[in-house]
Scaffold this motif. Structure first.
Motif, short mmCIF file in Angstrom:
data_model
loop_
_atom_site.label_atom_id
_atom_site.label_comp_id
_atom_site.label_asym_id
_atom_site.label_seq_id
_atom_site.Cartn_x
_atom_site.Cartn_y
_atom_site.Cartn_z
N ALA A 22 0.83 -1.21 0.00
CA ALA A 22 0.00 0.00 0.00
C ALA A 22 0.87 1.26 0.00
CB ALA A 22 -0.93 -0.01 1.22
N LEU A 23 1.95 1.25 0.76
CA LEU A 23 2.84 2.40 0.80
C LEU A 23 3.54 2.60 -0.54
CD1 LEU A 23 4.40 1.94 4.36
CD2 LEU A 23 2.88 3.78 3.62
N VAL A 24 3.94 1.51 -1.18
CA VAL A 24 4.55 1.62 -2.51
C VAL A 24 3.55 2.19 -3.51
CG1 VAL A 24 5.43 0.28 -4.47
CG2 VAL A 24 6.26 -0.20 -2.17
N GLY A 25 2.32 1.69 -3.48
CA GLY A 25 1.29 2.21 -4.38
C GLY A 25 1.02 3.68 -4.15
N SER A 26 0.98 4.08 -2.89
CA SER A 26 0.77 5.49 -2.57
C SER A 26 1.92 6.34 -3.06
CB SER A 26 0.60 5.64 -1.05
OG SER A 26 0.42 6.99 -0.71
N ALA A 27 3.16 5.84 -2.90
CA ALA A 27 4.34 6.58 -3.36
C ALA A 27 4.33 6.74 -4.88
CB ALA A 27 5.61 5.87 -2.91
N ILE A 28 3.94 5.69 -5.59
CA ILE A 28 3.87 5.76 -7.05
C ILE A 28 2.84 6.80 -7.48
CG2 ILE A 28 3.14 4.48 -9.11
CD1 ILE A 28 4.53 2.03 -7.92
N GLY A 29 1.70 6.81 -6.79
CA GLY A 29 0.69 7.82 -7.09
C GLY A 29 1.20 9.23 -6.85
N ALA A 30 1.97 9.41 -5.78
CA ALA A 30 2.53 10.72 -5.46
C ALA A 30 3.56 11.14 -6.51
CB ALA A 30 3.17 10.68 -4.08
N ILE A 31 4.35 10.20 -6.99
CA ILE A 31 5.34 10.51 -8.05
C ILE A 31 4.62 10.98 -9.30
CG2 ILE A 31 7.09 9.50 -9.57
CD1 ILE A 31 7.68 7.54 -7.20
N ARG A 32 3.53 10.33 -9.64
CA ARG A 32 2.77 10.73 -10.83
C ARG A 32 2.19 12.14 -10.67
NH1 ARG A 32 -0.13 4.82 -11.11
NH2 ARG A 32 1.33 3.84 -12.60
N ALA A 36 9.08 13.42 -10.67
CA ALA A 36 10.18 12.54 -10.24
C ALA A 36 11.00 13.14 -9.11
CB ALA A 36 11.08 12.24 -11.43
N GLY A 37 11.00 14.46 -8.96
CA GLY A 37 11.80 15.11 -7.92
C GLY A 37 11.13 15.14 -6.57
N ILE A 38 10.10 14.36 -6.37
CA ILE A 38 9.36 14.34 -5.12
C ILE A 38 10.27 13.98 -3.94
CG2 ILE A 38 8.74 11.90 -5.33
CD1 ILE A 38 5.99 12.60 -4.18
N GLY A 39 9.95 14.54 -2.78
CA GLY A 39 10.72 14.25 -1.57
C GLY A 39 9.96 13.35 -0.62
N MET A 40 10.63 12.93 0.42
CA MET A 40 10.02 12.02 1.39
C MET A 40 8.84 12.66 2.11
SD MET A 40 11.28 9.02 1.25
CE MET A 40 10.44 8.45 2.72
N ASP A 41 8.90 13.95 2.35
CA ASP A 41 7.78 14.62 3.03
C ASP A 41 6.50 14.50 2.20
OD1 ASP A 41 9.23 15.43 5.26
OD2 ASP A 41 9.91 17.28 4.28
N TYR A 117 9.10 6.81 -14.72
CA TYR A 117 10.30 6.32 -15.38
C TYR A 117 11.51 7.16 -14.97
CZ TYR A 117 13.48 4.86 -19.11
OH TYR A 117 14.56 4.38 -19.81
N ARG A 118 11.36 8.47 -14.96
CA ARG A 118 12.47 9.34 -14.53
C ARG A 118 12.87 9.01 -13.09
NH1 ARG A 118 9.43 13.56 -17.33
NH2 ARG A 118 10.62 14.29 -19.13
N PHE A 119 11.88 8.80 -12.24
CA PHE A 119 12.17 8.48 -10.84
C PHE A 119 13.00 7.22 -10.73
CE2 PHE A 119 11.25 6.32 -6.87
CZ PHE A 119 11.36 7.33 -5.93
N VAL A 120 12.68 6.22 -11.53
CA VAL A 120 13.38 4.94 -11.46
C VAL A 120 14.80 5.05 -12.00
CG1 VAL A 120 13.45 2.60 -12.40
CG2 VAL A 120 11.31 3.50 -11.46
N VAL A 121 14.97 5.62 -13.20
CA VAL A 121 16.28 5.58 -13.84
C VAL A 121 17.21 6.71 -13.39
CG1 VAL A 121 15.34 4.42 -15.87
CG2 VAL A 121 15.53 6.91 -15.87
N GLN A 122 16.66 7.84 -12.92
CA GLN A 122 17.50 8.96 -12.51
C GLN A 122 17.78 8.99 -11.02
OE1 GLN A 122 15.71 12.53 -14.11
NE2 GLN A 122 15.82 11.79 -16.22
N LEU A 196 12.83 10.99 -24.05
CA LEU A 196 12.16 11.59 -22.90
C LEU A 196 12.82 12.90 -22.48
CD1 LEU A 196 10.00 11.26 -20.68
CD2 LEU A 196 11.71 10.03 -19.33
N ALA A 197 14.15 12.95 -22.53
CA ALA A 197 14.88 14.14 -22.07
C ALA A 197 14.81 15.29 -23.05
CB ALA A 197 16.35 13.78 -21.80
N ARG A 198 14.75 14.97 -24.37
CA ARG A 198 14.75 16.03 -25.39
C ARG A 198 13.62 15.77 -26.39
NH1 ARG A 198 20.60 16.65 -27.83
NH2 ARG A 198 20.21 14.47 -28.42
N PRO A 199 12.39 15.96 -25.97
CA PRO A 199 11.26 15.65 -26.86
C PRO A 199 11.27 16.52 -28.11
CG PRO A 199 10.52 16.89 -24.92
CD PRO A 199 11.95 16.50 -24.66
N ASP A 200 11.07 15.87 -29.25
CA ASP A 200 11.06 16.61 -30.52
C ASP A 200 9.76 16.35 -31.30
OD1 ASP A 200 11.37 14.00 -31.31
OD2 ASP A 200 13.23 14.31 -32.43
#
Length: 231
Positions: A22-32, A36-41, A117-122, A196-200
């Motif tokens: 449940a916490l992982v699901g909530s965190a994923i929702g918060a990232i969306r 991706a730059g979301i903090g723990m707070d 995706y940015r959260f995972v790879v960066q 993703l980084a340089r959309p054209d």
């Protein structure tokens, strides 16, 4: 002598796993929602709990990051497997279609969930504040590299399964399939990260077609070359 676990402790295992999920699901929702730059707070607030509670379940932010990566990896791997299996099951399509389907499945996740995706790879969560760590530098496994390895193995298996048996005296082309499979994954990931980084304005379908054309040209050429050099 094997000592059994206290039933009062083990009976809470399922509850702990449910709470972690449940916490992982909530965190994923918060990232969306927050990027991706979301903090723990923000993650804790989204779960209507505290950082202390989250750390109790995951140890630290690295543990939470790893759990999120594993969840994303499970979804992506299932989609890649489903897409390639469906293509191979269609007798009118063949291995090229399976490669195309796998590439498109990877790109689809990025298109649908770019911030995740940015959260995972960066790994932005691991570079905030004083927590400049990663699973790899902490002596643990790196979930991103693990995912890339697993997908590379999946692609290699598809390639190997469609090369056929070697003729007498011929080098086993299946040994090269692992190299080719991981090369394709590296090709796709590099292009996807840049997309993703340089959309054209390039649509996902067009990018998938370009990557499939490049990957398949190499695969078909290499397979033909091996057969000619080792008759």
């Amino acid at each position: 002598m094997k000592v059994g676990r206290d039933k009062r402790d083990s009976r809470w295992d399922a509850h702990r796993e449910q709470r972690r999920a449940a916490l992982v699901g909530s965190a994923i929702g918060a990232i969306r929602r927050h990027g991706a730059g979301i903090g723990m707070d923000e993650i804790a607030a989204s779960a209507a709990t505290s950082k202390t509670v989250i750390y109790r379940h995951f140890g630290d932010r690295t543990g939470l990051y790893t759990a999120i990566c594993e969840s994303v990896a499970g979804v992506l791997l299932a989609e890649v497997r489903r897409a390639t299996a469906a293509a191979l099951a269609d007798s009118g399509r063949g291995p090229r279609a399976a490669v195309a389907a796998g590439i498109d499945a990877y790109l689809r996740l990025i298109e649908i969930d770019p911030e995740l995706y940015r959260f995972v790879v960066q790994r932005p969560l691991l570079t905030q504040g004083t927590a400049r760590r990663s699973p790899a530098t902490d002596g643990g496994h790196d979930p991103v590299n693990d995912l890339v390895t697993v997908i590379g193995d999946e692609v290699a298996a598809v390639i190997a399964g469609n090369l056929g048996d070697p003729a007498p005296g011929e080098t086993d082309r299946r040994a090269a399939a692992r190299i080719w499979g991981h090369a394709i994954v590296g090709l796709v990931r590099g292009a996807a990260d840049d997309w993703l980084a340089r959309p054209d304005g390039t649509p996902r379908e067009q990018l998938a077609t370009h990557l499939t054309d490049l990957a398949w040209s190499g695969l078909s050429g290499l397979a033909s070359h091996v057969q000619e050099v080792h008759p």
